[in-house]
Design a protein around this motif. Sequence first.
Motif, PDB file in Angstrom:
ATOM      1  N   SER A  49       0.828  -1.210   0.000  1.00  0.00           N
ATOM      2  CA  SER A  49       0.000   0.000   0.000  1.00  0.00           C
ATOM      3  C   SER A  49       0.858   1.253   0.000  1.00  0.00           C
ATOM      4  O   SER A  49       0.613   2.200  -0.766  1.00  0.00           O
ATOM      5  CB  SER A  49      -0.923   0.000   1.228  1.00  0.00           C
ATOM      6  N   ARG A  50       1.864   1.272   0.857  1.00  0.00           N
ATOM      7  CA  ARG A  50       2.741   2.444   0.949  1.00  0.00           C
ATOM      8  C   ARG A  50       3.563   2.621  -0.335  1.00  0.00           C
ATOM      9  O   ARG A  50       3.836   3.750  -0.758  1.00  0.00           O
ATOM     10  CB  ARG A  50       3.656   2.314   2.158  1.00  0.00           C
ATOM     11  N   LYS A 103       1.263   4.088  -2.932  1.00  0.00           N
ATOM     12  CA  LYS A 103       1.001   5.490  -2.583  1.00  0.00           C
ATOM     13  C   LYS A 103       2.154   6.368  -3.026  1.00  0.00           C
ATOM     14  O   LYS A 103       1.945   7.521  -3.455  1.00  0.00           O
ATOM     15  CB  LYS A 103       0.792   5.611  -1.066  1.00  0.00           C
ATOM     16  N   VAL A 161      -4.776   5.073  -2.542  1.00  0.00           N
ATOM     17  CA  VAL A 161      -4.839   3.672  -2.123  1.00  0.00           C
ATOM     18  C   VAL A 161      -5.797   3.536  -0.949  1.00  0.00           C
ATOM     19  O   VAL A 161      -5.706   4.271   0.033  1.00  0.00           O
ATOM     20  CB  VAL A 161      -3.448   3.138  -1.706  1.00  0.00           C
ATOM     21  N   THR A 162      -6.702   2.574  -1.062  1.00  0.00           N
ATOM     22  CA  THR A 162      -7.572   2.203   0.052  1.00  0.00           C
ATOM     23  C   THR A 162      -7.251   0.770   0.452  1.00  0.00           C
ATOM     24  O   THR A 162      -7.147  -0.117  -0.409  1.00  0.00           O
ATOM     25  CB  THR A 162      -9.058   2.296  -0.338  1.00  0.00           C
ATOM     26  N   LEU A 163      -7.075   0.542   1.739  1.00  0.00           N
ATOM     27  CA  LEU A 163      -6.807  -0.801   2.245  1.00  0.00           C
ATOM     28  C   LEU A 163      -8.058  -1.321   2.931  1.00  0.00           C
ATOM     29  O   LEU A 163      -8.595  -0.671   3.832  1.00  0.00           O
ATOM     30  CB  LEU A 163      -5.630  -0.791   3.216  1.00  0.00           C
ATOM     31  N   ALA A 177       1.637   3.729   7.511  1.00  0.00           N
ATOM     32  CA  ALA A 177       0.791   3.655   6.313  1.00  0.00           C
ATOM     33  C   ALA A 177      -0.245   4.777   6.332  1.00  0.00           C
ATOM     34  O   ALA A 177      -0.502   5.432   5.312  1.00  0.00           O
ATOM     35  CB  ALA A 177       0.117   2.295   6.231  1.00  0.00           C
ATOM     36  N   LYS A 178      -0.827   5.014   7.494  1.00  0.00           N
ATOM     37  CA  LYS A 178      -1.787   6.110   7.619  1.00  0.00           C
ATOM     38  C   LYS A 178      -1.118   7.457   7.383  1.00  0.00           C
ATOM     39  O   LYS A 178      -1.684   8.339   6.718  1.00  0.00           O
ATOM     40  CB  LYS A 178      -2.447   6.069   8.997  1.00  0.00           C
ATOM     41  N   VAL A 222      -2.558   6.308   3.192  1.00  0.00           N
ATOM     42  CA  VAL A 222      -3.368   5.139   2.857  1.00  0.00           C
ATOM     43  C   VAL A 222      -4.677   5.221   3.644  1.00  0.00           C
ATOM     44  O   VAL A 222      -4.674   5.438   4.860  1.00  0.00           O
ATOM     45  CB  VAL A 222      -2.627   3.831   3.199  1.00  0.00           C
TER      46      VAL A 222
END
Length: 397
Positions: free
Chosen positions: A250-251, A254, A260-262, A281-282, A286
Amino acid sequence: MDIHDIAKNCLGCPNPRCQANCPCGNMVRDILAKVKAGEEVEAAKLLYETNPFPFLTSTLCDHQRQCRGNCIRGIRFEPVDFPAVENELSIRFPFPYKMGPRIGKNVAIIGAGPSALSAAVFLEQAGFDVEIYEKEEGIGGAIRTGIPSFRFDKSYVDGIYQSLLSLGVKFHFGKEIDREGLDQIRASYDETILALGAEKENRLPTPDSPDIHFALTVLRELNITGHTLGLDKKKNVIVMGGGNVAMDVSRSIKRLGVPVTLIYRRDEASMPAQKKEIAEAKDDGVVFSELTNIKDYRLDEKGNLVALELVKMRLGEKDESGRPSFHVIEGSEFLAPCDAFIMAIGEKSALPLLIPEEEVTGNLHAIGDCRYGAKNIAAAIKDGREKAQEIIGKYRG
């Protein structure tokens, strides 16, 4: 904080929980006692007795679930920061690699991840001639192919490689071994160790679409070849998973400048990923959608992915994993625009891809993730060490 100040906080527990929860088996309490007494060299020696790669573990381990998170001092105060001590010792006192007197026995290791490298260190020091066969063009296994460079400085792995060369380990890169090759190697060496890792990804059934990907493949392309697989052109990427691999992919996406949605079918508290990785990640932007699962894929007439049909979940009683089970909330389905989907729902041992488990007997051994499934780097290092010690004991009588 200076490592002496950190060590002074250690309570010297008679049954140290930090030590009991170290997958590598580091003698945490005794190492801290040496540092507290100003005996840093002795502390480093004690550390290296169990762990030839403390920089890896101090950087990549899930300390919150392992040593630091189980420090009894942490109940009322700040827990003792053993990873910082481990890291400092690894930098100030490099591992004293020393080839032992040769005993006329040779060992082949297939794979060059942490468990393989750990076994090689202890075997070479005991006088065995070790040769490693690796399908990639460098050592590290998942550290090399899966962990993004923004999360870990891989120059340290290059340093391990040079140290192992000086120790006498021979490497054969670009060698993907099939069953026939394994039989030939096994016949040519006194012992053969399989350290294949957990490269077999868990996969749910998916339609045939160029826009559906799997995390380890994506990470390998980004880390090794630099190929983006067209993901840099997408507008709505959805990643499914809750482990460190899901965070890494995800990162990485990004960083290509793509939203990106997890999605994760349980809640955030149940995610197996390290809390630090979730937070980072947040921070990278993300978007997390917990208690969300996939129900169906929507493709256009050319097979391109245009949306996912998702469904909300509720938690229930604990299942065999020790985490809450998850159940569909009827009538909660919704469509989410999506032009690329990446599945990151765990990995399994790659061993069955080469040989049935029941045939791993005699002078053939399996270690690390290919023996017990995807676990963690500290456990892999320990498993390599213990297998080396088992082989050493076999020839020493």
